[in-house]
Design a protein around this motif. Structure first.
Motif, short mmCIF file in Angstrom:
data_model
loop_
_atom_site.label_atom_id
_atom_site.label_comp_id
_atom_site.label_asym_id
_atom_site.label_seq_id
_atom_site.Cartn_x
_atom_site.Cartn_y
_atom_site.Cartn_z
N PHE A 109 24.51 4.45 115.94
CA PHE A 109 24.63 5.20 117.05
C PHE A 109 25.03 4.25 118.03
N LEU A 110 25.17 2.88 118.14
CA LEU A 110 25.44 2.14 119.26
C LEU A 110 27.04 2.14 119.61
N PRO A 111 27.77 1.98 118.50
CA PRO A 111 29.13 2.01 118.68
C PRO A 111 29.64 3.16 119.37
N ALA A 112 29.08 4.48 118.88
CA ALA A 112 29.47 5.81 119.66
C ALA A 112 28.83 5.75 121.17
N LEU A 113 27.66 5.10 121.43
CA LEU A 113 26.97 5.07 122.77
C LEU A 113 28.09 4.05 123.47
N THR A 114 28.54 2.90 122.93
CA THR A 114 29.47 2.02 123.64
C THR A 114 30.62 2.53 124.50
N MET A 115 31.06 3.59 123.60
CA MET A 115 32.44 4.22 124.10
C MET A 115 32.21 4.99 125.43
N GLY A 116 31.11 5.86 125.31
CA GLY A 116 30.79 6.78 126.60
C GLY A 116 30.09 5.99 127.67
N VAL A 117 29.51 4.88 127.27
CA VAL A 117 29.20 3.77 128.60
C VAL A 117 30.19 3.15 129.20
N VAL A 138 36.00 1.51 122.07
CA VAL A 138 36.25 1.45 120.91
C VAL A 138 36.52 0.24 120.41
N ILE A 139 37.03 -0.76 120.86
CA ILE A 139 37.52 -2.10 120.55
C ILE A 139 36.16 -2.87 120.42
N ILE A 140 35.25 -2.69 121.30
CA ILE A 140 33.87 -3.24 121.23
C ILE A 140 33.21 -2.54 120.10
N SER A 141 33.44 -1.27 119.89
CA SER A 141 32.59 -0.69 118.80
C SER A 141 33.05 -1.25 117.56
N ILE A 142 34.44 -1.29 117.27
CA ILE A 142 34.90 -1.94 116.10
C ILE A 142 34.41 -3.32 115.87
N LEU A 143 34.20 -4.16 116.73
CA LEU A 143 33.71 -5.46 116.61
C LEU A 143 32.20 -5.40 116.31
N LEU A 144 31.43 -4.25 116.78
CA LEU A 144 30.03 -4.29 116.40
C LEU A 144 30.06 -3.58 115.02
N LEU A 145 30.90 -2.78 114.46
CA LEU A 145 30.91 -2.25 113.34
C LEU A 145 31.29 -3.43 111.98
N MET A 146 32.07 -4.20 112.76
CA MET A 146 32.43 -5.48 111.66
C MET A 146 31.35 -6.43 111.53
N TYR A 148 28.48 -5.46 111.51
CA TYR A 148 27.44 -4.63 110.83
C TYR A 148 27.49 -4.87 109.18
N SER A 149 28.71 -4.81 108.94
CA SER A 149 29.09 -5.07 107.35
C SER A 149 30.47 -5.68 107.38
N LYS A 150 30.60 -6.46 106.22
CA LYS A 150 31.84 -7.30 105.88
C LYS A 150 33.04 -6.30 105.34
N ASP A 151 32.39 -5.22 104.72
CA ASP A 151 33.38 -4.23 104.28
C ASP A 151 34.20 -3.57 105.31
N ASN A 152 33.81 -3.59 106.61
CA ASN A 152 34.62 -3.20 107.88
C ASN A 152 35.80 -3.95 108.37
N ARG A 153 36.88 -4.09 107.90
CA ARG A 153 38.03 -4.78 108.09
C ARG A 153 38.69 -4.05 109.01
N PRO A 154 39.78 -4.72 109.58
CA PRO A 154 41.13 -3.83 110.40
C PRO A 154 41.48 -2.97 110.01
#
Length: 314
Positions: A109-117, A138-146, A148-154
């Motif tokens: 839930f941190l990436p979603a919260l980041t967008m609102g903040v 959104v950019i920060i959330s993408i970096l966080l999700l990447m 979190y997992s190596k499967d999350n590529r651009p």
């Protein structure tokens, strides 16, 4: 490049234009991807819709108004004939999603919260548009999700962006079109027409009756338009200003609560597609109006609360 080099144009406007360009490019990608997808039963119509939309988003600032208008007309033709379809989608399996949740846990839930903040931070602490703040979030959330997992590529985020656009389909255009409709109504003098009708209902100087009519009008007009921001301009011209504000009511209080009244109308209408129809599509709900049915009681209670609130504080 003259637009971005012009010192007379604010940084906020330049950054906001960058956001629209990115949105446009992603939308064009959705069109091209569906054109190349032979499993899409309406790939040509889908291509025309998303590509036209993307060109207007990305280049609308520089395109002549007639060209933009023509592209919008072209864009809605396949939507009218239901030729905008979902193509082949690669959806994570339930087992994969479960393993990822076990690995990431509530941090998801941190990436979603980041967008609102970030949106709130830009709105309160800078002179830059809150929409730019959302983009930064959104950019920060993408970096966080990447992280979190190596499967999350651009490419993962690009494909998922297309997947959600395709799931929403032409409905994603409804908020923009309804917002434009509010401007058209205002320019056409709809507010003045409403004012003439209401003048025969609200006794001159009776602010309480004016508030009640204004609040209910905001609910109804928002339900029709699907957009409280478009409705409030028309309703303020027609009812708010002549029946309430002209008698000394606080415009900050009236405007703030009237907009909230409009949001009660948002809960009641399929025209508010991004709130009430998009979730149905994303969650694949069987009842198209399931979201609205669960919001009716809340909306009716809140409109009464808002009316009392406005009367007490005006």
């Amino acid at each position: 490049m003259s637009f971005f080099m012009d010192s007379a144009i604010s940084l906020s406007s330049k950054l906001l234009e960058c956001v629209y360009i990115i949105i446009g490019l992603i939308t064009i990608y959705a069109g091209v991807k569906n054109l190349l997808d032979k499993e899409n039963p309406a790939r040509y119509g889908t291509f025309v819709f998303w590509t036209s939309f993307g060109i207007v988003c990305a280049l609308g600032h520089w395109l002549p108004t007639k060209v933009s208008g023509t592209l919008v007309i072209i864009m809605i033709i396949p939507a009218i004939f239901k030729r905008v379809k979902v193509g082949k989608q690669t959806i994570p399996t339930k087992e994969y999603s479960r393993k990822q949740y076990e690995k990431i846990g509530m941090k998801i839930f941190l990436p979603a919260l980041t967008m609102g903040v970030m949106s709130l931070a830009f709105a309160l602490l800078t002179k830059i548009s809150a929409l730019v703040g959302v983009a930064v979030g959104v950019i920060i959330s993408i970096l966080l999700l990447m992280a979190y997992s190596k499967d999350n590529r651009p490419s993962t985020f690009l494909k998922d962006s297309e997947r959600f656009l395709s799931m929403m389909g032409p409905l994603c255009m409804l908020p923009q079109l309804l917002g434009a409709l509010g401007g058209v109504f205002t320019a056409a003098g709809v507010g003045e027409v409403i004012g003439k009708i209401v003048s025969g209902i609200v006794p001159p100087g009776n602010v309480t009756i004016g508030i009640i009519v204004f609040a209910i009008g905001m609910v109804l007009f928002t339900a029709i338009m699907g957009n409280a921001y478009g409705a409030i301009t028309v309703m303020t011209i027609g009812i708010g200003a002549p029946c309430i504000l002209n008698y000394g009511a606080d415009p900050v209080v009236i405007g703030m609560i009237a907009l909230t009244c409009g949001f009660c109308g948002t809960l009641l209408t399929p025209m508010a597609a991004n709130f009430n129809i998009v979730p149905v599509a994303i969650l694949d709900m069987k009842n198209r109006f399931g979201v609205i049915k669960n919001q009716i009681v809340v909306a009716l209670i809140m409109i009464v609360v808002q009316i009392i609130y406005m009367i007490a504080l005006h």
